[in-house]
Design a protein around this motif. Structure first.
Motif, PDB file in Angstrom:
ATOM      1  N   UNK A 107       0.800  -1.223   0.000  1.00 21.30           N
ATOM      2  CA  UNK A 107       0.000   0.000   0.000  1.00 21.30           C
ATOM      3  C   UNK A 107       0.836   1.278   0.000  1.00 21.30           C
ATOM      4  N   UNK A 108       2.003   1.257   0.635  1.00 20.39           N
ATOM      5  CA  UNK A 108       2.854   2.449   0.668  1.00 20.39           C
ATOM      6  C   UNK A 108       3.316   2.872  -0.724  1.00 20.39           C
ATOM      7  N   UNK A 109       3.814   1.948  -1.569  1.00 18.87           N
ATOM      8  CA  UNK A 109       4.190   2.367  -2.926  1.00 18.87           C
ATOM      9  C   UNK A 109       3.003   2.939  -3.709  1.00 18.87           C
ATOM     10  N   UNK A 110       1.824   2.363  -3.530  1.00 21.77           N
ATOM     11  CA  UNK A 110       0.636   2.875  -4.224  1.00 21.77           C
ATOM     12  C   UNK A 110       0.292   4.285  -3.734  1.00 21.77           C
ATOM     13  N   UNK A 111       0.455   4.533  -2.440  1.00 25.45           N
ATOM     14  CA  UNK A 111       0.183   5.865  -1.891  1.00 25.45           C
ATOM     15  C   UNK A 111       1.198   6.880  -2.407  1.00 25.45           C
ATOM     16  N   UNK A 112       2.450   6.469  -2.532  1.00 20.30           N
ATOM     17  CA  UNK A 112       3.461   7.358  -3.106  1.00 20.30           C
ATOM     18  C   UNK A 112       3.108   7.717  -4.552  1.00 20.30           C
ATOM     19  N   UNK A 113       2.691   6.709  -5.308  1.00 19.59           N
ATOM     20  CA  UNK A 113       2.336   6.953  -6.704  1.00 19.59           C
ATOM     21  C   UNK A 113       1.124   7.872  -6.806  1.00 19.59           C
ATOM     22  N   UNK A 114       0.152   7.710  -5.925  1.00 19.34           N
ATOM     23  CA  UNK A 114      -1.012   8.604  -5.908  1.00 19.34           C
ATOM     24  C   UNK A 114      -0.581  10.033  -5.613  1.00 19.34           C
ATOM     25  N   UNK A 115       0.389  10.178  -4.726  1.00 19.93           N
ATOM     26  CA  UNK A 115       0.907  11.499  -4.397  1.00 19.93           C
ATOM     27  C   UNK A 115       1.625  12.121  -5.600  1.00 19.93           C
ATOM     28  N   UNK A 116       2.376  11.327  -6.328  1.00 18.96           N
ATOM     29  CA  UNK A 116       3.054  11.811  -7.534  1.00 18.96           C
ATOM     30  C   UNK A 116       2.027  12.311  -8.542  1.00 18.96           C
ATOM     31  N   UNK A 117       0.960  11.563  -8.701  1.00 22.36           N
ATOM     32  CA  UNK A 117      -0.066  11.928  -9.671  1.00 22.36           C
ATOM     33  C   UNK A 117      -0.761  13.239  -9.315  1.00 22.36           C
TER      34      UNK A 117
END
Length: 134
Positions: A107-117
């Protein structure tokens, strides 16, 4: 944003490896952050990750300011290439955190990617010129 976090006594510590793509993305986002602290909501878990240059800490939405898990002592210099995983120590401050740790890994990598977006980049890119080797 300012959050004061507290820690219970350390319960356990283990060496783990963070995939390079996750570590590199977190450090890249942190370098763009003027406050030197990056707040990453992990909505699917109701957790908040707080990243600084020394550690990544994870706090539960129910316990508010108490750290459950910290990722510390990253060793990026020990890798030979940027695409290799980064060794670190996971420190547990609450009992029975193994299931949370397993979920954080995905979940942490997905949250980072959401933040990038969502991140708006202000200002021009900076280009570093390397001298050519002839």
């Amino acid at each position: 944003m300012e959050i004061t976090c507290y820690r219970d006594p350390e319960i356990n510590r283990e060496t783990r490896y963070l995939p390079a793509i996750t570590y590199n993305l977190a450090i890249t986002l942190l370098s763009r952050c003027a406050t030197r602290h990056l707040f990453v909501p992990i909505r699917s878990m109701q957790y908040m990750a707080i990243i600084d240059h020394e550690e990544f800490v994870f706090i539960d939405g129910e316990r508010k300011c108490w750290i459950d898990i910290a990722w510390q002592n990253f060793k990026p210099q020990a890798r030979d290439a940027l695409d290799q995983p980064v060794a670190y120590e996971a420190v547990y401050y609450s009992e029975n955190m193994s299931s949370v740790m397993i979920r954080l890994q995905s979940e942490f990598p997905a949250a980072l990617q959401a933040l990038v977006n969502k991140t708006k980049l202000d200002g021009p890119a900076r280009i570093i010129n390397f001298p050519s080797v002839d």
